[in-house]
Scaffold this motif. Structure first.
Motif, short mmCIF file in Angstrom:
data_model
loop_
_atom_site.label_atom_id
_atom_site.label_comp_id
_atom_site.label_asym_id
_atom_site.label_seq_id
_atom_site.Cartn_x
_atom_site.Cartn_y
_atom_site.Cartn_z
N VAL A 215 23.67 85.33 73.06
CA VAL A 215 22.25 85.65 73.29
C VAL A 215 21.68 86.38 72.07
O VAL A 215 20.59 86.06 71.58
N ARG A 216 22.46 87.33 71.55
CA ARG A 216 22.01 88.09 70.38
C ARG A 216 21.77 87.14 69.20
O ARG A 216 20.76 87.24 68.50
N ALA A 217 22.70 86.22 68.98
CA ALA A 217 22.55 85.29 67.85
C ALA A 217 21.32 84.40 68.04
O ALA A 217 20.59 84.13 67.08
N VAL A 218 21.08 83.98 69.27
CA VAL A 218 19.91 83.12 69.53
C VAL A 218 18.62 83.91 69.29
O VAL A 218 17.66 83.40 68.70
N VAL A 219 18.60 85.18 69.70
CA VAL A 219 17.41 86.02 69.49
C VAL A 219 17.19 86.21 67.98
O VAL A 219 16.07 86.07 67.48
N VAL A 220 18.25 86.53 67.27
CA VAL A 220 18.13 86.73 65.82
C VAL A 220 17.66 85.43 65.15
O VAL A 220 16.80 85.44 64.27
N GLY A 221 18.22 84.32 65.60
CA GLY A 221 17.80 83.03 65.05
C GLY A 221 16.33 82.77 65.30
O GLY A 221 15.62 82.25 64.43
N ARG A 222 15.85 83.16 66.47
CA ARG A 222 14.44 82.97 66.81
C ARG A 222 13.56 83.84 65.91
O ARG A 222 12.54 83.39 65.38
N ARG A 223 13.98 85.11 65.71
CA ARG A 223 13.21 86.01 64.83
C ARG A 223 13.14 85.43 63.42
O ARG A 223 12.11 85.47 62.76
N ARG A 224 14.27 84.93 62.96
CA ARG A 224 14.31 84.35 61.61
C ARG A 224 13.35 83.18 61.52
O ARG A 224 12.65 83.00 60.53
N ALA A 225 13.32 82.35 62.58
CA ALA A 225 12.48 81.16 62.56
C ALA A 225 10.99 81.54 62.54
O ALA A 225 10.17 80.79 62.00
#
Lengths: 257, 267
Positions: free
Chosen positions: B253-263
């Motif tokens: 979940v953390r990685a997906v959230v970070v990925g979303r922020r990056r996007a």
């Protein structure tokens, strides 16, 4: 494959099977403890002190010219093909295969900048080295389980010192009751006294990596066809550790990579 | 408390790690699956997400477009070769890798393989590149085979990696495992990795543990996941506990959230 069909290089790597020592599974712990203690002295170094086999070749401490670096890489690629019994490939095909898998590394980009004259010179140079390699090495028996470009990456003192290594050719099993793993480093330069340190370094890093002491470690020069082969025993590994401890103590001598 | 064991590689370390695994006392039921689905669905995405241990370990850094090369072909070819070797141990690693490559070429010759497949790649490259692929695969299969040969428990090479499609969250979780060992305590997964383990290697192993449990119809986790880094001579292990499964889910979940922020950040 009968011994008569083996090249002198392979015979040197193989030794006499009946005379092989029992495999030493205990040496690694003591060597690691000694190196860890010595590496703690450089634990404050930032970034980490990285040591590779090339670092031990003092005469090559400066970056190699593009042509020489490419020559080494292509001869290593040719060795990988020899190890899997592939048909000989022209240097241009080796260069294309290496380039296709290399991405956009600085050396790959530099190889794109070679003009026709430099490229032709590189290809003829590589062809000569590969001819020597094939003649000296011969066909490696598949039953010896040849592995190529075997990498090692050992951290000491919490990562303050990193030992990196790539063994060009490794043969023999780590699973038998006697030592059976032999290591071969292929260099395109004539052999010098540093190459003995390189052979010891390969043996030491392989011991640390697998906790199994190899049988022999050798260096083959494709410039001259010369082979240096050492038996790996406790004294060899102690000397290899001495070499490293000396580097830890004097990282400013230009030996570190 | 999560579990993460660090071990120096030696001849019997894998066997000891399998022997020391304990039977998991938990499983992932509908409640846990639904909780993960809701968490992931709460992170919107326009494109389909693919999350694996590597994505988590790299801190959700988007990788470049995938393209085959000899290094990337080694695991696929090596695993196939090792499976053949397990059937007939009298053969050499080189012989089984050669058979594996010939199989791919035969498949490519039928014309029914996709353009991005390993078979299509092997059919398109020249002989030198194909030989480099063989060399990489032989090295991988030999190292992995030697590690497997030290096991006193039965082991298999799984035919495929586990996948879990999180419904309604446009997310596919992908796990990896190179050996599945049948231990007394249950199955133990072994992953063979290149390089040296980084600080997030434990999180990566927990992701593999989680995906494997989610892909299991009963939600039963493996007793242990062992990551083997032959280049570093290191083995890390994570147990199939509920804490480790939760930690794996949190890492995803953390990685997906970070990925979303990056996007969302401007380029």
């Amino acid at each position: 494959m009968s011994p008569a069909a083996l090249s002198p290089v392979l015979l040197a790597l193989r030794g006499v099977p009946e005379e092989r020592p029992a495999v030493d599974l205990d040496a690694a712990a003591a060597l690691r403890a000694r190196l860890e203690a010595a590496a703690r002295g450089v634990a404050r170094a930032t970034p980490a002190l990285e040591i590779a086999a090339g670092s031990l070749r003092a005469r090559r401490s400066t970056p190699a010219p593009v042509g020489a670096a490419l020559r080494g890489l292509l001869v290593t690629s040719a060795l990988r093909l020899v190890a899997v019994g592939a048909r000989p490939q022209p240097p241009a095909a080796l260069l294309a295969a290496w380039r296709a898998s290399e991405g956009d590394s600085p050396l790959a980009l530099a190889s794109d900048q070679l003009d026709a004259h430099e490229r032709a010179r590189l290809e003829s140079d590589v062809a000569a080295h590969v001819a020597t390699l094939r003649a000296r090495l011969g066909r490696v028996p598949a039953a010896w389980a040849p592995r190529t470009a075997v990498r090692a990456h050992q951290r000491l003192a919490g990562g303050a010192v990193v030992l990196r290594d790539v063994v060009d050719l490794m043969v023999g099993t780590t699973l038998g009751p006697s030592a059976a793993v032999s290591l071969l480093d292929v260099t395109t330069a004539p052999l010098g006294e540093d190459d003995e340190r390189v052979a010891r370094y390969h043996a030491l890093v392989q011991t640390l990596r697998t906790a199994t002491v190899p049988l022999r470690s050798a260096v083959l020069s494709t410039a001259t066809g010369d082979l240096w082969c050492i038996e790996v025993d406790a004294a060899t590994l102690e000397r290899a550790a001495d070499d490293l401890v000396a580097i830890f103590a004097a990282p400013v001598m230009g030996l570190a990579a | 408390m999560t579990s993460l064991g660090h071990h120096r590689y030696s001849r019997h370390v894998l066997d000891r790690l399998v022997e020391g695994a304990t039977t998991p006392g938990t499983f992932l039921g509908a409640t846990e699956r639904d909780a993960l689905r809701r968490r992931l669905a709460a992170v919107p995405t326009l494109e389909r997400r693919r999350v694996d241990a590597w994505f988590v370990e790299r801190g959700a850094t988007a990788s470049t477009a995938f393209a085959w090369n000899p290094s990337r072909a080694r695991r696929a070819l090596g695993r196939g070769a090792l499976r053949r070797l397990a059937v007939d141990p009298s053969r050499t690693p080189l012989a089984v890798v050669t058979d594996e490559i010939l199989d791919h070429l035969a498949r490519a010759a039928t014309g029914y393989v996709g353009s991005g497949t390993l078979a299509a790649y092997l059919a398109a490259v020249d002989g030198a590149t194909r030989a480099l692929c063989a060399a990489e695969a032989v090295t991988w299969a030999t190292q992995t085979g030697e590690a497997a040969a030290t096991l006193s428990y039965p082991w298999t090479i799984p035919p495929a990696d586990p996948y879990y499609d999180v419904s309604g969250a446009r997310t596919t979780l992908r796990g990896q495992r190179d050996l599945v060992v049948s231990a007394d305590s249950g199955r133990v997964l072994v992953r063979v990795r290149a390089g040296a383990p980084g600080r997030s290697a434990g999180a990566g192993l927990r992701v593999d543990l989680l995906v494997d449990a989610l892909a299991d119809p009963a939600g039963a986790p493996a007793a242990r996941v062992v990551g083997l880094w032959p280049e570093a001579g290191v083995a890390l292990s994570v147990d199939g506990t509920i804490e480790d499964l939760h930690a794996g889910a949190r890492a995803v979940v953390r990685a997906v959230v970070v990925g979303r922020r990056r996007a969302l950040q401007p380029a």
